[in-house]
Design an enzyme around this catalytic site. Sequence first.
Site, PDB file in Angstrom:
ATOM      1  N   SER A  59       0.811  -1.215   0.000  1.00 16.88           N
ATOM      2  CA  SER A  59       0.000   0.000   0.000  1.00 16.88           C
ATOM      3  C   SER A  59       0.848   1.271   0.000  1.00 16.88           C
ATOM      4  O   SER A  59       0.300   2.367   0.000  1.00 16.88           O
ATOM      5  CB  SER A  59      -0.923   0.015   1.221  1.00 16.88           C
ATOM      6  OG  SER A  59      -0.166  -0.067   2.406  1.00 16.88           O
ATOM      7  N   THR A  87      -2.038   4.009   4.032  1.00 18.37           N
ATOM      8  CA  THR A  87      -1.020   5.048   3.895  1.00 18.37           C
ATOM      9  C   THR A  87      -0.119   5.154   5.114  1.00 18.37           C
ATOM     10  O   THR A  87      -0.580   4.957   6.231  1.00 18.37           O
ATOM     11  CB  THR A  87      -1.764   6.389   3.775  1.00 18.37           C
ATOM     12  OG1 THR A  87      -2.730   6.266   2.767  1.00 18.37           O
ATOM     13  CG2 THR A  87      -0.843   7.553   3.527  1.00 18.37           C
ATOM     14  N   THR A  97       1.843   6.951  -0.220  1.00 16.21           N
ATOM     15  CA  THR A  97       0.946   5.811  -0.444  1.00 16.21           C
ATOM     16  C   THR A  97       0.939   5.408  -1.909  1.00 16.21           C
ATOM     17  O   THR A  97       1.274   6.205  -2.786  1.00 16.21           O
ATOM     18  CB  THR A  97      -0.497   6.188  -0.029  1.00 16.21           C
ATOM     19  OG1 THR A  97      -1.329   5.034  -0.067  1.00 16.21           O
ATOM     20  CG2 THR A  97      -1.082   7.227  -0.964  1.00 16.21           C
ATOM     21  N   ARG A 135      -6.670   8.181 -10.573  1.00 17.00           N
ATOM     22  CA  ARG A 135      -7.255   8.536  -9.274  1.00 17.00           C
ATOM     23  C   ARG A 135      -6.161   9.034  -8.316  1.00 17.00           C
ATOM     24  O   ARG A 135      -5.103   8.431  -8.178  1.00 17.00           O
ATOM     25  CB  ARG A 135      -7.957   7.319  -8.682  1.00 17.00           C
ATOM     26  CG  ARG A 135      -8.626   7.570  -7.315  1.00 17.00           C
ATOM     27  CD  ARG A 135      -7.743   7.136  -6.165  1.00 17.00           C
ATOM     28  NE  ARG A 135      -8.446   7.221  -4.880  1.00 17.00           N
ATOM     29  CZ  ARG A 135      -7.851   7.070  -3.699  1.00 17.00           C
ATOM     30  NH1 ARG A 135      -6.555   6.821  -3.641  1.00 17.00           N
ATOM     31  NH2 ARG A 135      -8.531   7.169  -2.582  1.00 17.00           N
ATOM     32  N   VAL A 136      -6.444  10.133  -7.645  1.00 19.04           N
ATOM     33  CA  VAL A 136      -5.545  10.661  -6.619  1.00 19.04           C
ATOM     34  C   VAL A 136      -6.312  10.745  -5.312  1.00 19.04           C
ATOM     35  O   VAL A 136      -7.447  11.230  -5.287  1.00 19.04           O
ATOM     36  CB  VAL A 136      -5.015  12.063  -7.023  1.00 19.04           C
ATOM     37  CG1 VAL A 136      -4.244  12.702  -5.885  1.00 19.04           C
ATOM     38  CG2 VAL A 136      -4.135  11.954  -8.271  1.00 19.04           C
ATOM     39  N   GLY A 137      -5.710  10.258  -4.247  1.00 20.31           N
ATOM     40  CA  GLY A 137      -6.357  10.301  -2.942  1.00 20.31           C
ATOM     41  C   GLY A 137      -5.947  11.540  -2.156  1.00 20.31           C
ATOM     42  O   GLY A 137      -5.491  12.549  -2.706  1.00 20.31           O
ATOM     43  N   ASP A 138      -6.097  11.444  -0.864  1.00 16.26           N
ATOM     44  CA  ASP A 138      -5.799  12.580   0.009  1.00 16.26           C
ATOM     45  C   ASP A 138      -4.301  12.746   0.280  1.00 16.26           C
ATOM     46  O   ASP A 138      -3.833  13.845   0.602  1.00 16.26           O
ATOM     47  CB  ASP A 138      -6.514  12.403   1.346  1.00 16.26           C
ATOM     48  CG  ASP A 138      -6.114  11.106   2.047  1.00 16.26           C
ATOM     49  OD1 ASP A 138      -5.936  10.077   1.355  1.00 16.26           O
ATOM     50  OD2 ASP A 138      -5.968  11.110   3.289  1.00 16.26           O
ATOM     51  N   THR A 189      -5.140   8.543   7.101  1.00 20.35           N
ATOM     52  CA  THR A 189      -5.062   7.289   6.359  1.00 20.35           C
ATOM     53  C   THR A 189      -6.491   6.832   6.096  1.00 20.35           C
ATOM     54  O   THR A 189      -7.421   7.272   6.758  1.00 20.35           O
ATOM     55  CB  THR A 189      -4.278   6.235   7.154  1.00 20.35           C
ATOM     56  OG1 THR A 189      -4.170   5.034   6.384  1.00 20.35           O
ATOM     57  CG2 THR A 189      -4.943   5.916   8.478  1.00 20.35           C
ATOM     58  N   GLY A 190      -6.654   5.975   5.121  1.00 21.12           N
ATOM     59  CA  GLY A 190      -7.993   5.490   4.820  1.00 21.12           C
ATOM     60  C   GLY A 190      -8.491   6.012   3.486  1.00 21.12           C
ATOM     61  O   GLY A 190      -7.702   6.411   2.628  1.00 21.12           O
ATOM     62  N   GLY A 195      -9.326   8.185   0.889  1.00 30.67           N
ATOM     63  CA  GLY A 195      -8.908   9.569   0.700  1.00 30.67           C
ATOM     64  C   GLY A 195     -10.006  10.494   0.247  1.00 30.67           C
ATOM     65  O   GLY A 195     -10.002  11.689   0.584  1.00 30.67           O
TER      66      GLY A 195
HETATM   67  N1  GLY Z   1      -5.415   7.643   1.999  1.00 32.65           N
HETATM   68  C1  GLY Z   1      -4.825   7.166   0.830  1.00 32.65           C
HETATM   69  C2  GLY Z   1      -5.682   7.205  -0.349  1.00 32.65           C
HETATM   70  O1  GLY Z   1      -6.873   7.368  -0.268  1.00 32.65           O
HETATM   71  O2  GLY Z   1      -5.158   7.049  -1.423  1.00 32.65           O
END
Ligand code: GLY
Length: 339
Positions: free
Chosen positions: A80, A200, A218, A228-231, A251-252, A254
């Site tokens: 991850s 993450t 991450t 796709r881009v997360g937080d 984490t989690g 995003g």
């Molecule tokens: N927290 C990491 C993501 O959503 O990519």
Amino acid sequence: MTMSRRGLIGASAVGAGLLASAARAGEGATTLSKPCVISTWDFGIAANQAAWAVLSKGGRALDAVEAGARIPEQDLKNHSVGRAGYPDRDGHVSLDACIMDEQGNCGSVAALEHIAHPISVARRVMEKTPHVMLVGAGALQFALEQGFPREELLTDESRAAWEAWKKDAKYAPRANSENLDYRQTSGQLGTPGGAGNHDTIGMLALDAAGNISGACTTSGMAWKLRGRVGDSPIIGAGLYVDNEVGGATSTGVGEEVIRNVGSFLVVELMRQGRSPEEACKEAVARILKKKPAARDFQVGFLAINKRGEVGAWAIQKGFSYALCDAGKQDALLPGASFY
Ligand code: GLY
């Protein structure tokens, strides 16, 4: 290290049952002595040790969090974060990371492919460019110009997991991509945001000079849509540091963090007088208030203030965070949770 809450659990004691029984509402504060470093999840223990090697010699928090974040990035067992991260739906490993120092300087890369250490590229963006964020092909071009080696990041193990996922995937490549939700990304990996599917690493360090820096890195949600881009690479969402107040990371899932600008919110709540744990709890509550269905996912926040007080909160049980100061090098705590 001062603890007036749930007892510390050593790395060897980390088990689902123990975490589950310990994940309950706050019972006081955990305070670390300066210098110190904290990280999300159990793999934060090894990351903290690399950061401690910097901090214990009087080093800068920024150098500590970069050194720490590189540990899971290079761990071939970690699917991850970094080079062995699970790929997107189409088989591309794409990485997200950001870093922020005590002066508010920050750098970020998103959807970066073929570079094993996105956290170090993010730092170069911060230090070598007038920009904050580079993405995709441009981020790769910059990394190569900076001398980072181009590598194939899809490991045999990750490829096998991706091939297995595709057999039953509801949104496998070339399938109808309408009406996707996070559950379709999980498959055998379990709850989105849980230990199996994009956990993450977020790190926060307080150095001997009293300065805070943070890093977040991450590979994002396994089997995500390409692009796709997360937080994690978004300053204010996956990470925020204000050296007057403290720092926070997440984490989690995003998307839920981005919608609420979660880490910035945690720091601002601490500025208003909330403890790190209270601030993290409120940030998670905001997510659930806006979207009750988010209780099926995982989001966790971790925070530290200038006094070295540490707190965390998550939607679901199972979140853990690692702490390190002169008194304890390999501590792991369960994050309190609503469910
Ligand atoms: N927290 C990491 C993501 O959503 O990519």
